[in-house]
Motif scaffolding. Sequence first.
Motif, PDB file in Angstrom:
ATOM      1  N   TYR A  11       1.821 -19.087  10.635  1.00 14.51           N
ATOM      2  CA  TYR A  11       2.580 -18.597   9.480  1.00 14.51           C
ATOM      3  C   TYR A  11       2.473 -19.632   8.384  1.00 14.51           C
ATOM      4  N   ALA A  20       2.579 -20.563  15.364  1.00 15.68           N
ATOM      5  CA  ALA A  20       3.498 -19.831  16.245  1.00 15.68           C
ATOM      6  C   ALA A  20       2.860 -19.562  17.605  1.00 15.68           C
ATOM      7  N   SER A  40      13.840 -20.688  22.589  1.00 17.37           N
ATOM      8  CA  SER A  40      13.893 -20.108  21.246  1.00 17.37           C
ATOM      9  C   SER A  40      12.830 -20.744  20.343  1.00 17.37           C
ATOM     10  N   GLY A  41      12.117 -19.910  19.611  1.00 19.63           N
ATOM     11  CA  GLY A  41      11.108 -20.401  18.676  1.00 19.63           C
ATOM     12  C   GLY A  41       9.743 -20.643  19.291  1.00 19.63           C
ATOM     13  N   CYS A  42       9.564 -20.334  20.586  1.00 18.49           N
ATOM     14  CA  CYS A  42       8.281 -20.639  21.243  1.00 18.49           C
ATOM     15  C   CYS A  42       7.214 -19.583  20.959  1.00 18.49           C
ATOM     16  N   GLY A  43       7.595 -18.469  20.321  1.00 24.35           N
ATOM     17  CA  GLY A  43       6.587 -17.481  19.947  1.00 24.35           C
ATOM     18  C   GLY A  43       6.647 -16.151  20.669  1.00 24.35           C
ATOM     19  N   LYS A  44       7.724 -15.902  21.379  1.00 24.51           N
ATOM     20  CA  LYS A  44       7.817 -14.673  22.188  1.00 24.51           C
ATOM     21  C   LYS A  44       7.771 -13.414  21.320  1.00 24.51           C
ATOM     22  N   SER A  45       8.604 -13.387  20.277  1.00 19.47           N
ATOM     23  CA  SER A  45       8.628 -12.188  19.416  1.00 19.47           C
ATOM     24  C   SER A  45       7.307 -12.035  18.672  1.00 19.47           C
ATOM     25  N   THR A  46       6.749 -13.154  18.259  1.00 22.97           N
ATOM     26  CA  THR A  46       5.449 -13.116  17.584  1.00 22.97           C
ATOM     27  C   THR A  46       4.411 -12.471  18.496  1.00 22.97           C
ATOM     28  N   GLU A 167      14.023  -8.782  24.087  1.00 27.09           N
ATOM     29  CA  GLU A 167      15.387  -9.100  24.520  1.00 27.09           C
ATOM     30  C   GLU A 167      16.290  -7.858  24.473  1.00 27.09           C
ATOM     31  N   HIS A 200      15.663 -13.799  28.202  1.00 26.68           N
ATOM     32  CA  HIS A 200      16.141 -15.145  28.515  1.00 26.68           C
ATOM     33  C   HIS A 200      16.782 -15.162  29.897  1.00 26.68           C
TER      34      HIS A 200
END
Length: 221
Positions: A11, A20, A40-46, A167, A200
């Motif tokens: 990004y 990401a 959190s922030g490790c790229g799962k949603s990406t 999630e 999670h």
Amino acid sequence: MIALKGIEKVYRTDRIETVALSGIDLDVREGEFISIMGPSGCGKSTLLNLMGLLDAPSGGTVAIGGERVATYQDRALARLRNREIGFVFQSYHLVADLSITDNVEIPLLYRRMPGSERRTLAQAALERVGLGSRMHHFPSQLSGGQQQRVAIARAIVGRPRIVLADEPTGNLDSQMGNDIMALLKDLQARDRTTVVMVTHDAHQAEQTERIVRLFDGRMVN
Ligand SMILES: Nc1ncnc2c1ncn2[C@@H]1O[C@H](COP(=O)(O)OP(=O)(O)OP(=O)(O)O)[C@@H](O)[C@H]1O
Ligand SMILES: [Mg+2]
């Protein structure tokens, strides 16, 4: 069913560059139920958004059902997404001023289909998630767990081969979370739907066939 090869996702904003995802190679077989875990922030949603063709990678290739997606024009991409992929999000994303039946019909609006057929399919999907008696309710008249079941009905109403859930139980207590897990497992067992779930919750992840762990944008084992 979903094949990711050499995936990079960067990004860029005016000042900073965030990597990401980096070096992701992942194959999800047809009918497999996998979970994605990591801080959190490790790229799962990406990662999920790339699988769902909501976003394009900065490098590497995405293939759905054996077909490389990079070569698709926008309209073909939208059609592929609409037919093959259903999404479920943590915060349900229902339209507040539509009844739940109308909400579930939304993915079918993109297909040429008579209204009566849409209604029949939406009602069947709502029955499947145990909300057959609530067809005329609005989202605000339902509990969180029930709203998430509406979101699942909307995700499956067009019979996609893939369901991606980010999630899906994150906002729910454990009993309602178990109900959602049971629905996802049923999709896999009865329809051979390929299911990818970000969670999670280690107890939930253990119920899936495979856990993919991310850390700082990379897959770890
Ligand atoms: N649109 C964006 N623009 C810039 N950076 C982004 C954007 N979306 C995500 N990121 C960054 O990419 C990284 C991965 O974000 P992502 O949302 O995939 O994490 P996540 O694992 O889903 O986290 P969480 O568990 O909190 O949902 C984060 O560092 C985030 O700040
Ligand atoms: Mg996320």
